[in-house]
Design an enzyme around this catalytic site. Structure first.
Site, short mmCIF file in Angstrom:
data_model
loop_
_atom_site.label_atom_id
_atom_site.label_comp_id
_atom_site.label_asym_id
_atom_site.label_seq_id
_atom_site.Cartn_x
_atom_site.Cartn_y
_atom_site.Cartn_z
CE LYS A 161 -4.26 -2.82 -3.32
NZ LYS A 161 -4.69 -3.02 -1.93
C1 LIG Z 1 0.67 1.00 -1.56
C2 LIG Z 1 0.48 -0.41 -1.10
N1 LIG Z 1 1.55 -1.20 -0.93
C3 LIG Z 1 1.46 -2.47 -0.53
C4 LIG Z 1 0.22 -3.04 -0.26
C5 LIG Z 1 0.20 -4.45 0.24
O1 LIG Z 1 -0.57 -5.31 -0.52
P1 LIG Z 1 -1.19 -6.63 0.17
O2 LIG Z 1 -2.29 -6.18 1.08
O3 LIG Z 1 -1.69 -7.44 -0.98
O4 LIG Z 1 -0.10 -7.30 0.90
C6 LIG Z 1 -0.92 -2.27 -0.42
C7 LIG Z 1 -2.24 -2.86 -0.13
O5 LIG Z 1 -3.22 -2.26 0.13
C8 LIG Z 1 -0.81 -0.92 -0.82
O6 LIG Z 1 -1.88 -0.14 -0.95
#
Ligand SMILES: Cc1ncc(COP(=O)(O)O)c(C=O)c1O
Length: 361
Positions: A161
Site C-alpha cells: 500500500k
Molecule cells: C479494495 C480493498 N479492500 C480491502 C482490502 C483489505 O485490506 P487488508 O489486506 O489490509 O485486509 C484491500 C487490500 O488489498 C483492498 O484492496
C-alpha cells in the site's frame, strides 16, 4: 520502533493513540481507530453502522474480495451493482435503484484509488462505510481528502500500500460513539473503563501493535514523498503507454478529483487473450497479474448467493481484460520504458495470433 522495543510495551501502549491522532489529523477526520488490517477495519465499521444478520449491503463486484466478505461475516447479503466503465467504481444510480427496506449500508470502494461520487451517494440517505484501502492520498470532487467526510472510512497498510505497517489498517470517523464501539470490539469487547476480566459485548482481537503503530508514524512522516513517487511513475506510464493501440489506461483526474495512486491497472484490447499476455510478459521479465477478478463470479459467491455470468456485464468485461503492471514509487524511467516495450511486443504478437477478428477498439 527501537523505543517501543526498549519500553517493553509492545501493544496497547502510547503509540496507538499517537498514530490514530496523526493519521486522522492528516486527513481532516475527528477520530481514527487503528486495527490489524483493512479487512478487520471494514468488518468493525459495518457492525458499527448497524449491519447484522439478514441485512443487505450494496457494494461493487469489481474489488478485492475482502470488501464483500466483510458483509458475509455478519451474515448479511452483499448486493452487487454494475460499475461505471470509465471510473470503474460502482454506478451510483444503480446503487440508488438497488436500495430495499433491508439495505443497512452502502459500501463504496474507491477502486484503484479513484474516488466514488460521494456527494451523490450521500443523497441516498443510507449509512455508508467507505473502503478507502486503495485510496490514500486521493481527494473527492470538492477537493477534500478521501477519508475526511465523517463516515467510517477504512484504510489498509499491507506492504504493497501507499504506506505500510506490514499488516494493518485504520478506520476514520467523525462519530465518537462509532469510534468507541470499534475500539471496544477490536479489543475483545472491553469497554474503555472496565476491568479487563469483564466484557460487555462480543469482541475480536483486531488490535494493531505499538510496534506497527510506531512504523505507521514513521511512514506518515514520509507519506508525501511516497505519494509523489507513485504520481511520478503514473505520469511516466501515461506518456509511455498512451500510444499503445486499444489499451485503456486508468481514467484521468477531473476537476478537483484526485486519484490516490496505488496500482497501475490497464485494460487490454478486446479479442486479445489476457492470460497469454500475462504469461508472455513474464518471459520478457515483466511481472503482471489479472486484477481484479469479478467477485460475483468467484466460486464461493456463485455457490452461496447464486450469482452467475452476465449479471454485471461492464464489470465482467473490464475484469476479463484488466492487468496490473509493475508499479512502485522508486521505479525509474528506464524500467517504465522496459515495461512499455515488452507490452508493445507482446500485444503485437497477441494480435497476430488472434487474427483479423481481434478488435482494435
Ligand atoms: C479494495 C480493498 N479492500 C480491502 C482490502 C483489505 O485490506 P487488508 O489486506 O489490509 O485486509 C484491500 C487490500 O488489498 C483492498 O484492496
Amino acid at each position: 520502533m527501537l523505543e517501543v522495543l526498549r519500553s517493553g510495551q509492545l501493544s496497547l501502549g502510547p503509540r496507538g493513540p499517537q498514530f490514530e491522532r496523526a493519521f486522522a489529523a492528516r486527513l481532516g477526520a475527528r477520530f481514527g481507530s487503528a486495527v490489524s488490517s483493512g479487512t478487520t477495519g471494514l468488518h468493525l465499521a459495518l457492525r458499527a453502522v448497524g449491519v447484522s444478520d439478514g441485512a443487505e449491503v450494496i457494494t461493487t463486484p469489481f474489488s478485492f474480495v475482502a470488501s464483500a466478505n466483510v458483509a458475509v461475516y455478519e451474515r448479511a447479503r452483499p448486493v452487487f451493482v454494475d460499475i461505471d466503465p470509465i471510473t470503474l467504481n460502482f454506478d451510483v444510480e444503480a446503487v440508488a435503484a438497488a436500495v430495499t427496506p433491508r439495505t443497512a449500508a452502502l459500501l463504496p470502494v474507491h477502486v484503484f484509488g479513484y474516488p466514488v461520487d460521494m456527494a451523490r451517494l450521500e443523497q441516498i440517505g443510507v449509512p455508508i462505510v467507505e473502503d478507502a484501502c486503495e485510496a490514500l492520498g486521493g481527494s473527492y470532487a470538492d477537493g477534500g481528502p478521501i477519508g475526511g467526510r465523517g463516515h467510517p472510512a477504512v484504510f489498509a497498510f499491507y506492504a504493497n500500500k501507499q504506506m505500510t505497517t506490514g499488516e494493518g489498517g485504520m478506520v476514520l470517523t467523525g462519530d465518537a460513539a462509532i469510534k468507541e464501539r470499534m475500539d471496544s470490539e477490536r479489543n475483545q469487547g472491553r469497554s474503555p473503563n472496565m476491568d479487563w476480566l469483564d466484557h460487555d459485548r462480543l469482541g475480536f482481537n483486531y488490535r494493531l501493535s505499538d510496534l506497527a503503530c510506531a512504523l505507521g508514524l514513521a511512514q506518515l512522516e514520509r507519506l508525501d514523498t511516497l505519494l509523489a513517487g507513485r504520481e511520478r511513475v503514473a505520469a511516466l506510464y501515461r506518456v509511455t503507454l498512451g500510444e499503445l493501440e486499444g489499451v485503456t489506461l486508468p481514467c484521468e483526474n477531473s476537476g478537483q478529483v484526485r486519484r490516490g495512486w496505488f496500482v497501475y491497472v490497464i485494460q487490454l484490447p478486446h479479442g486479445v487473450d489476457r492470460d497469454s499476455v500475462v504469461t508472455a510478459l513474464g518471459t520478457h521479465g515483466v511481472a503482471a497479474k489479472p486484477y481484479f477478478p469479478a467477485i460475483h463470479l468467484m466460486s464461493y459467491y456463485r455457490k452461496e448467493f447464486g450469482y452467475r455470468d452476465g449479471q454485471f456485464p461492464v464489470c465482467e468485461d473490464v475484469a476479463a481484460r484488466s492487468i496490473a503492471i509493475p508499479f512502485f514509487p522508486q521505479m525509474t524511467e528506464a524500467q517504465v520504458a522496459r515495461v512499455g516495450e515488452a507490452l508493445r511486443a507482446v500485444l503485437a504478437a497477441a494480435r497476430r495470433a488472434a487474427g483479423p477478428l481481434a478488435s482494435r477498439a
